[in-house]
Design an enzyme around this catalytic site. Sequence first.
Site, PDB file in Angstrom:
ATOM      1  N   LYS A 143       5.593  -5.409   4.389  1.00 16.08           N
ATOM      2  CA  LYS A 143       5.492  -4.511   2.968  1.00 16.08           C
ATOM      3  C   LYS A 143       7.201  -5.193   2.855  1.00 16.08           C
ATOM      4  O   LYS A 143       8.000  -4.101   3.075  1.00 16.08           O
ATOM      5  CB  LYS A 143       4.735  -3.169   3.128  1.00 16.08           C
ATOM      6  CG  LYS A 143       4.877  -2.712   1.759  1.00 16.08           C
ATOM      7  CD  LYS A 143       4.524  -1.365   2.716  1.00 16.08           C
ATOM      8  CE  LYS A 143       4.392  -0.212   1.385  1.00 16.08           C
ATOM      9  NZ  LYS A 143       4.053   0.961   1.025  1.00 16.08           N
TER      10      LYS A 143
ATOM     11  N   LYS B 252       1.606  -7.218   1.993  1.00 15.00           N
ATOM     12  CA  LYS B 252       1.693  -7.106   0.220  1.00 15.00           C
ATOM     13  C   LYS B 252       3.326  -6.704  -0.254  1.00 15.00           C
ATOM     14  O   LYS B 252       3.973  -6.337   0.397  1.00 15.00           O
ATOM     15  CB  LYS B 252       1.732  -5.221   0.906  1.00 15.00           C
ATOM     16  CG  LYS B 252       1.469  -4.409   0.010  1.00 15.00           C
ATOM     17  CD  LYS B 252       1.471  -3.330   0.149  1.00 15.00           C
ATOM     18  CE  LYS B 252       1.379  -1.730  -0.423  1.00 15.00           C
ATOM     19  NZ  LYS B 252       1.702  -0.600  -0.181  1.00 15.00           N
TER      20      LYS B 252
HETATM   21  C1  PBG Z   1       2.927   3.944   0.341  1.00 12.68           C
HETATM   22  C2  PBG Z   1       2.028   2.850  -0.660  1.00 12.68           C
HETATM   23  C3  PBG Z   1       2.301   2.321  -1.878  1.00 12.68           C
HETATM   24  C4  PBG Z   1       1.229   2.027  -2.184  1.00 12.68           C
HETATM   25  C5  PBG Z   1      -0.067   1.600  -0.795  1.00 12.68           C
HETATM   26  N1  PBG Z   1       0.752   2.581  -0.181  1.00 12.68           N
HETATM   27  C6  PBG Z   1       3.456   3.221  -2.387  1.00 12.68           C
HETATM   28  C7  PBG Z   1       4.772   2.530  -2.112  1.00 12.68           C
HETATM   29  O1  PBG Z   1       4.998   1.603  -1.435  1.00 12.68           O
HETATM   30  O2  PBG Z   1       5.621   2.860  -2.436  1.00 12.68           O
HETATM   31  C8  PBG Z   1       0.857   0.763  -3.405  1.00 12.68           C
HETATM   32  C9  PBG Z   1      -0.163  -0.074  -3.635  1.00 12.68           C
HETATM   33  C10 PBG Z   1      -0.367  -0.697  -4.867  1.00 12.68           C
HETATM   34  O3  PBG Z   1       0.780  -0.292  -5.986  1.00 12.68           O
HETATM   35  O4  PBG Z   1      -1.649  -0.944  -5.034  1.00 12.68           O
HETATM   36  N2  PBG Z   1       1.497   5.175   1.321  1.00 12.68           N
END
Ligand code: PBG
Length: 326
Positions: free
Chosen positions: A197, A251
């Site tokens: 991520k 992601k």
């Molecule tokens: C963290 C999380 C995020 C997203 C999914 N889980 C946000 C982040 O890391 O700031 C983002 C998903 C998206 O942008 O659609 N709980």
Amino acid sequence: MAFPQSRPRRLRQSPALRELVAEVRLGVSDLVAPLFVREGISSPQPISSLSGVLQHTRESLKEEVRALADLGVPAVILFGVPAVKDEVGSGAFDPNGIVQVALGELREELGNRIVLMADLCVDEYTSHGHCGVLNAKGDVDNDATLEIYCKAALAQAQAGAQVVAPSGMMDGQVGAIRAALDGAGFLDTAIMAYSAKYASGLYGPFRDAVDVQIAGGGNRKGYQQDWRNAREALREVAADIEQGADIVMVKPAMSYLDVIASVSERVDVPVAAYHVSGEYAMIKAAAANGWIDHDTVAVEQLTAVKRAGADIILTYFARWFAETQQ
Ligand code: PBG
């Protein structure tokens, strides 16, 4: 005499021929719908940066999940917006926290008709908006955070989640959660790890959806991955699989197709990719201006993610796709 020329266009002559030779087919069964449920509201609220997506009430969430199940969408992933946030993100593990309550209701209503996944993190629940608890210096404390994630995993499993999805990028999170689940008898609760991520600029609309502002104008570069690194993603993925991840995720999606491709070549577990809020919002905004064709670009992008090697795609387009593109 000239050699017979290769004529790739022979196989592009008709829709039927193109269909016959297509290498990948995007289908509704590839998709997971991310959904938001907010505590303490009496009607669903629109999210201005995420057009067509709502903060649901528990009631409207039930209707949405039922509709998705009827359309053949195989899974949803839930995110909670609590009425009150605190330093440690208690709402993430409180049995009465919004996602736990919603999971219980959905499980009761829908049983196993649709897979219930729960995002497992605390950023929606912390007053400072970080994905973990802070130490005295104000940094995210990895190991103290793991304890909270374990509590959240148990609360989610207890409430009816079939899949928990740790998204906080703490080191060792998958192993800690697996051990906690096993120790409490939740041997069948699966883990979908947000393994690679990135500290992306594409999460902005999501943070509107869950009312998160990172304290002090901060960012997540201390725990999410640097977008310059691809090999590092392979280490993260390998570590998660070793610790017991059942599904690994990359992601965001479009800017990381190279990462999706190399992960899917190397692993033998299902690979998920998250087409995130900013990716969705860019398509919506450009289409609203008449600059691109919404349907074409949405299908093109999701298909590209599948072609790169994703078996599972989390996307805000799930319901639209199921309703219009089958
Ligand atoms: C963290 C999380 C995020 C997203 C999914 N889980 C946000 C982040 O890391 O700031 C983002 C998903 C998206 O942008 O659609 N709980």
